[in-house]
Design a protein around this motif. Structure first.
Motif, PDB file in Angstrom:
ATOM      1  N   PRO A   4      20.471  -1.926  41.206  1.00  0.00           N
ATOM      2  CA  PRO A   4      21.345  -1.282  42.494  1.00  0.00           C
ATOM      3  C   PRO A   4      20.526  -0.380  43.054  1.00  0.00           C
ATOM      4  O   PRO A   4      19.825   0.331  42.541  1.00  0.00           O
ATOM      5  CB  PRO A   4      22.598  -1.046  41.424  1.00  0.00           C
ATOM      6  CG  PRO A   4      22.454  -1.606  40.425  1.00  0.00           C
ATOM      7  CD  PRO A   4      21.040  -1.804  40.014  1.00  0.00           C
ATOM      8  N   ARG A   5      20.789  -0.146  44.479  1.00  0.00           N
ATOM      9  CA  ARG A   5      20.329   0.569  45.327  1.00  0.00           C
ATOM     10  C   ARG A   5      20.900   2.062  45.077  1.00  0.00           C
ATOM     11  O   ARG A   5      20.621   3.037  45.016  1.00  0.00           O
ATOM     12  CB  ARG A   5      20.094   0.237  46.643  1.00  0.00           C
ATOM     13  CG  ARG A   5      19.327  -0.589  46.942  1.00  0.00           C
ATOM     14  CD  ARG A   5      19.028  -0.839  48.351  1.00  0.00           C
ATOM     15  NE  ARG A   5      20.350  -1.222  49.017  1.00  0.00           N
ATOM     16  CZ  ARG A   5      20.803  -0.938  50.090  1.00  0.00           C
ATOM     17  NH1 ARG A   5      20.233   0.242  50.741  1.00  0.00           N
ATOM     18  NH2 ARG A   5      22.056  -1.151  50.406  1.00  0.00           N
ATOM     19  N   THR A   6      22.355   2.034  44.997  1.00  0.00           N
ATOM     20  CA  THR A   6      23.331   3.198  44.946  1.00  0.00           C
ATOM     21  C   THR A   6      24.063   3.013  43.825  1.00  0.00           C
ATOM     22  O   THR A   6      24.829   2.056  43.675  1.00  0.00           O
ATOM     23  CB  THR A   6      23.885   3.364  46.178  1.00  0.00           C
ATOM     24  OG1 THR A   6      23.041   3.340  47.442  1.00  0.00           O
ATOM     25  CG2 THR A   6      25.004   4.479  46.238  1.00  0.00           C
ATOM     26  N   ILE A   7      24.200   4.046  42.866  1.00  0.00           N
ATOM     27  CA  ILE A   7      25.128   4.009  41.725  1.00  0.00           C
ATOM     28  C   ILE A   7      26.220   5.190  41.770  1.00  0.00           C
ATOM     29  O   ILE A   7      25.422   6.204  42.178  1.00  0.00           O
ATOM     30  CB  ILE A   7      24.394   3.811  40.233  1.00  0.00           C
ATOM     31  CG1 ILE A   7      23.393   5.253  40.148  1.00  0.00           C
ATOM     32  CG2 ILE A   7      23.877   2.754  40.168  1.00  0.00           C
ATOM     33  CD1 ILE A   7      23.065   5.286  38.682  1.00  0.00           C
ATOM     34  N   LEU A   8      27.135   4.954  41.375  1.00  0.00           N
ATOM     35  CA  LEU A   8      28.216   6.115  41.057  1.00  0.00           C
ATOM     36  C   LEU A   8      28.037   6.445  39.683  1.00  0.00           C
ATOM     37  O   LEU A   8      27.688   5.852  38.614  1.00  0.00           O
ATOM     38  CB  LEU A   8      29.480   5.905  41.225  1.00  0.00           C
ATOM     39  CG  LEU A   8      30.665   6.859  40.930  1.00  0.00           C
ATOM     40  CD1 LEU A   8      30.624   8.109  41.965  1.00  0.00           C
ATOM     41  CD2 LEU A   8      32.168   6.090  40.792  1.00  0.00           C
ATOM     42  N   LEU A   9      27.724   8.023  39.640  1.00  0.00           N
ATOM     43  CA  LEU A   9      27.356   8.723  38.275  1.00  0.00           C
ATOM     44  C   LEU A   9      28.628   9.576  38.079  1.00  0.00           C
ATOM     45  O   LEU A   9      28.751  10.598  38.635  1.00  0.00           O
ATOM     46  CB  LEU A   9      25.995   9.202  38.368  1.00  0.00           C
ATOM     47  CG  LEU A   9      25.655  10.171  37.034  1.00  0.00           C
ATOM     48  CD1 LEU A   9      25.654   9.555  35.911  1.00  0.00           C
ATOM     49  CD2 LEU A   9      24.744  11.005  37.282  1.00  0.00           C
ATOM     50  N   THR A  10      29.470   9.033  37.086  1.00  0.00           N
ATOM     51  CA  THR A  10      30.597  10.088  36.687  1.00  0.00           C
ATOM     52  C   THR A  10      30.206  11.030  35.454  1.00  0.00           C
ATOM     53  O   THR A  10      29.323  10.756  34.865  1.00  0.00           O
ATOM     54  CB  THR A  10      31.953   9.249  36.467  1.00  0.00           C
ATOM     55  OG1 THR A  10      31.855   8.374  34.889  1.00  0.00           O
ATOM     56  CG2 THR A  10      32.170   7.763  37.360  1.00  0.00           C
ATOM     57  N   GLY A  11      30.941  12.046  35.435  1.00  0.00           N
ATOM     58  CA  GLY A  11      30.600  13.059  34.688  1.00  0.00           C
ATOM     59  C   GLY A  11      29.348  13.667  34.938  1.00  0.00           C
ATOM     60  O   GLY A  11      28.536  14.232  34.091  1.00  0.00           O
ATOM     61  N   ALA A  12      28.940  13.994  36.249  1.00  0.00           N
ATOM     62  CA  ALA A  12      27.591  14.268  36.642  1.00  0.00           C
ATOM     63  C   ALA A  12      27.420  15.654  36.279  1.00  0.00           C
ATOM     64  O   ALA A  12      26.289  16.106  36.241  1.00  0.00           O
ATOM     65  CB  ALA A  12      27.449  14.084  38.215  1.00  0.00           C
ATOM     66  N   ALA A  13      28.364  16.543  35.833  1.00  0.00           N
ATOM     67  CA  ALA A  13      28.279  17.935  35.626  1.00  0.00           C
ATOM     68  C   ALA A  13      28.149  18.223  34.176  1.00  0.00           C
ATOM     69  O   ALA A  13      27.699  19.148  33.720  1.00  0.00           O
ATOM     70  CB  ALA A  13      29.424  18.835  36.238  1.00  0.00           C
TER      71      ALA A  13
END
Length: 272
Positions: A4-13
């Motif tokens: 994938p080119r763009t992913i959503l990263l949850t919990g990024a902090a």
């Protein structure tokens, strides 16, 4: 499936999210970051969204247009059932509903070894623990990971959303306990495994263990390798110093005898 080119990263902090937002762009990803705490922009970041997993409108906006989701958000150790329910169970459900509504077809779910924490650890010539071992959660936290795996299976069967659930061991720059020598995943290997899970040509729901190729490994990494994962690190260089400081594992100690370690004590100790 191409990467994938763009992913959503949850919990990024979070701890793992912070490591991955630094490492994943080198694998060819643009990152959209989501956390309830503010996250700084950085190289490879397309967008930053500050929102809670309870905010369903924000989740719809966050997943809209991404190629896949790496779901790391939630409470990462034991807590009260109410807090685990809101963050890990209801939050994961809300994410999958947003994914379904927006037509995203790949999720990588951060499961945990604590979903099978009361599984006795291998000793001597015992075989490595397979991903098919019966689930035996050691905490409410581990129970929430069992729920997440079942939710992933439901959404695969019902809605055609492919998920790779990664039963993560301990992903830190270095192991800090003797137990961790067996379940440690280096950050670099973590990025390699998540990249493989995001890009592998698998469908439905796939469960793998997440660790480096440790000399003292307790579980079977073959399903992860089948995704294309090639771990390059081993905890063994840390072994001598940790054993000299802490001693060898004691099979009579519940914190040493079971896969989940100190989570299997009553009350659980919060070493992950």
């Amino acid at each position: 499936m191409s990467a994938p080119r763009t992913i959503l990263l949850t919990g990024a902090a979070g701890g793992l999210g912070t490591l991955m937002r630094d490492l994943l762009p080198a694998h060819g990803y643009r990152l959209r970051l989501l956390d309830m705490r503010p996250v700084a922009d950085g190289p490879g970041v397309e967008r930053v969204i500050t929102a809670d997993l309870a905010d369903q409108d924000a989740l719809r906006e966050a997943v809209r247009g991404v190629d896949a989701v790496l779901h790391l958000a939630g409470i990462s150790k034991e807590s009260s059932f109410d807090r685990i329910l809101r963050a890990n169970i209801e939050g994961t459900y809300n994410l999958y509903e947003a994914v379904r509504a927006e037509g995203v077809r790949r999720v990588v779910f951060a499961s945990s070894n604590h979903a099978v924490g009361f599984t006795p650890r291998p000793q001597g010539d015992d075989p490595l623990i397979p991903v098919t071992t019966p689930r035996r959660p050691d905490t409410y936290y581990g129970l929430s990971k069992c729920f997440g795996e079942d939710l992933a299976q439901l959404y695969a069967d019902l809605h055609g959303i492919d998920t790779v659930s990664v039963r993560i061991g301990s992903c830190f720059p270095a192991p800090s306990t003797v137990r961790m020598l067996s379940v440690w995943m280096s950050p670099a290997d973590g990025a390699r495994l998540f990249h493989a899970a995001l890009s592998a040509g698998v469908s439905g729901h796939t469960v793998v263990y997440g660790s480096s190729a440790n000399t003292r490994l307790w579980w079977d990494l073959a399903p992860a390798r089948a995704l294309g994962y090639e771990p390059q690190d081993d905890s063994e260089p840390f072994a001598a110093a940790l054993i000299a400081e802490q001693g060898e594992l004691d099979p009579a100690n519940p914190a040493h005898a079971n896969l989940g370690g100190a989570f299997c004590t009553d009350p659980p100790q919060w070493e992950i």
